[in-house]
Design a protein around this motif. Structure first.
Motif, PDB file in Angstrom:
ATOM      1  N   THR A  29      -0.113  10.508  10.098  1.00  0.00           N
ATOM      2  CA  THR A  29       0.231  11.381   8.968  1.00  0.00           C
ATOM      3  C   THR A  29       0.422  10.587   7.683  1.00  0.00           C
ATOM      4  O   THR A  29       0.604  11.169   6.618  1.00  0.00           O
ATOM      5  N   CYS A  30       0.409   9.278   7.766  1.00  0.00           N
ATOM      6  CA  CYS A  30       0.568   8.457   6.557  1.00  0.00           C
ATOM      7  C   CYS A  30      -0.683   8.607   5.691  1.00  0.00           C
ATOM      8  O   CYS A  30      -1.780   8.321   6.153  1.00  0.00           O
ATOM      9  N   PRO A  31      -0.513   9.056   4.439  1.00  0.00           N
ATOM     10  CA  PRO A  31      -1.691   9.361   3.627  1.00  0.00           C
ATOM     11  C   PRO A  31      -2.330   8.150   2.961  1.00  0.00           C
ATOM     12  O   PRO A  31      -3.427   8.258   2.414  1.00  0.00           O
ATOM     13  N   ASN A  73       6.195  10.697   4.665  1.00  0.00           N
ATOM     14  CA  ASN A  73       5.756  11.423   5.863  1.00  0.00           C
ATOM     15  C   ASN A  73       6.243  10.752   7.136  1.00  0.00           C
ATOM     16  O   ASN A  73       6.546  11.421   8.122  1.00  0.00           O
ATOM     17  N   CYS A  74       6.334   9.450   7.117  1.00  0.00           N
ATOM     18  CA  CYS A  74       6.759   8.712   8.312  1.00  0.00           C
ATOM     19  C   CYS A  74       8.217   9.050   8.655  1.00  0.00           C
ATOM     20  O   CYS A  74       8.526   9.402   9.784  1.00  0.00           O
ATOM     21  N   VAL A  75       9.089   8.957   7.673  1.00  0.00           N
ATOM     22  CA  VAL A  75      10.514   9.213   7.896  1.00  0.00           C
ATOM     23  C   VAL A  75      10.745  10.679   8.273  1.00  0.00           C
ATOM     24  O   VAL A  75      11.518  10.988   9.183  1.00  0.00           O
ATOM     25  N   ILE A  77       0.830  -1.209   0.000  1.00  0.00           N
ATOM     26  CA  ILE A  77       0.000   0.000   0.000  1.00  0.00           C
ATOM     27  C   ILE A  77       0.864   1.259   0.000  1.00  0.00           C
ATOM     28  O   ILE A  77       0.494   2.283  -0.560  1.00  0.00           O
ATOM     29  N   CYS A  78       2.057   1.166   0.604  1.00  0.00           N
ATOM     30  CA  CYS A  78       2.944   2.324   0.752  1.00  0.00           C
ATOM     31  C   CYS A  78       3.300   2.920  -0.599  1.00  0.00           C
ATOM     32  O   CYS A  78       3.645   2.208  -1.533  1.00  0.00           O
ATOM     33  N   GLU A  79       3.197   4.244  -0.695  1.00  0.00           N
ATOM     34  CA  GLU A  79       3.598   4.944  -1.924  1.00  0.00           C
ATOM     35  C   GLU A  79       4.856   5.771  -1.697  1.00  0.00           C
ATOM     36  O   GLU A  79       5.171   6.668  -2.482  1.00  0.00           O
TER      37      GLU A  79
HETATM   38  S1  SF4 Z   1       3.994   7.818   5.208  1.00  0.00           S
HETATM   39 FE1  SF4 Z   1       2.936   5.922   4.658  1.00  0.00          FE
HETATM   40  S2  SF4 Z   1       2.912   5.910   2.409  1.00  0.00           S
HETATM   41 FE2  SF4 Z   1       4.457   7.381   3.085  1.00  0.00          FE
HETATM   42  S3  SF4 Z   1       6.371   6.264   3.097  1.00  0.00           S
HETATM   43 FE3  SF4 Z   1       5.518   6.174   5.150  1.00  0.00          FE
HETATM   44  S4  SF4 Z   1       4.345   4.286   5.174  1.00  0.00           S
HETATM   45 FE4  SF4 Z   1       4.711   4.765   3.052  1.00  0.00          FE
END
Ligand code: SF4
Length: 85
Positions: free
Chosen positions: A72-74, A39-41, A33-35
């Protein structure tokens, strides 16, 4: 295991999420699902560090901080479940 909502661990694991254990919170991540929005990092580089193993270490911040960043993960690729004491 007695855990609070918002997510049901069984359905997360069945839907391809991996679990990252913390003392007060578990974080779940689905790379399908991750794009890679990041935002996480950017939100907390101690907890989320691409290339590290494991790349998510929930205990590097408070459970509240982890939850804040997960929210905050979209895409929905990150989820969390607070653990009961
Ligand atoms: S915020 Fe969510 S979509 Fe973006 S890199 Fe992190 S896990 Fe992936």
């Amino acid at each position: 295991m007695n855990q609070k909502q918002p997510n049901d661990e069984k359905s997360l694991l069945e839907n391809g999420y991996r679990k990252y254990h913390g003392k007060g919170i578990n974080i779940y991540y689905n790379r399908e699902i991750c794009e890679h929005v990041g935002n996480c990092v950017r939100g907390n580089a101690q907890v989320f560090e691409v290339g590290r193993k494991p790349w998510i270490i929930p205990d590097n911040a408070s459970a509240e901080e982890d939850a804040r960043v997960v929210n905050t993960c979209p895409t929905g690729a990150l989820k969390f479940i607070f653990k009961e004491e």
